[in-house]
Design a protein around this motif. Structure first.
Motif, PDB file in Angstrom:
ATOM      1  N   UNK A  34      46.605  -9.741  37.161  1.00 60.94           N
ATOM      2  CA  UNK A  34      45.186  -9.640  37.464  1.00 60.94           C
ATOM      3  C   UNK A  34      44.362 -10.161  36.287  1.00 60.94           C
ATOM      4  N   UNK A  35      44.755  -9.810  35.079  1.00 63.39           N
ATOM      5  CA  UNK A  35      44.052 -10.268  33.886  1.00 63.39           C
ATOM      6  C   UNK A  35      44.207 -11.781  33.711  1.00 63.39           C
ATOM      7  N   UNK A  36      45.375 -12.305  34.006  1.00 58.08           N
ATOM      8  CA  UNK A  36      45.585 -13.740  33.909  1.00 58.08           C
ATOM      9  C   UNK A  36      44.752 -14.492  34.941  1.00 58.08           C
ATOM     10  N   UNK A  37      44.604 -13.928  36.138  1.00 53.46           N
ATOM     11  CA  UNK A  37      43.761 -14.544  37.160  1.00 53.46           C
ATOM     12  C   UNK A  37      42.296 -14.549  36.704  1.00 53.46           C
ATOM     13  N   UNK A  38      41.875 -13.495  36.019  1.00 52.17           N
ATOM     14  CA  UNK A  38      40.520 -13.447  35.488  1.00 52.17           C
ATOM     15  C   UNK A  38      40.330 -14.506  34.411  1.00 52.17           C
ATOM     16  N   UNK A  39      41.285 -14.652  33.496  1.00 52.45           N
ATOM     17  CA  UNK A  39      41.196 -15.682  32.463  1.00 52.45           C
ATOM     18  C   UNK A  39      41.118 -17.072  33.085  1.00 52.45           C
ATOM     19  N   UNK A  40      41.926 -17.305  34.090  1.00 55.41           N
ATOM     20  CA  UNK A  40      41.915 -18.598  34.769  1.00 55.41           C
ATOM     21  C   UNK A  40      40.570 -18.839  35.437  1.00 55.41           C
TER      22      UNK A  40
END
Length: 67
Positions: A34-40
């Motif tokens: 979820x955090x990686x999707x936010x960064x992306x």
């Protein structure tokens, strides 16, 4: 070409948004995906903003607003 890149960036941002929603529902927010999707998504939004700014700076995008 620039308009296509902007459109592609917006579509990728929307796909990342729905990917984050999927990870939130599936993992209940307990994974790093979820955090990686936010960064992306933030990166893609910055790219979109940079492309639009470049388009106005280079003259490829113009505003035809009368006010």
């Amino acid at each position: 070409m620039l308009k296509a890149a902007i459109l592609l960036s917006l579509l990728a941002t929307a796909a990342s948004l729905f990917g984050g929603l999927f990870f939130l529902v599936r993992d209940a927010g307990h994974s790093r995906r979820l955090l990686q999707a936010l960064y992306l998504r933030v990166g893609l939004a910055a790219l979109t903003l940079a492309l639009v700014a470049w388009g106005f700076y280079s003259g490829q995008l113009v505003s035809r607003v009368t006010w």
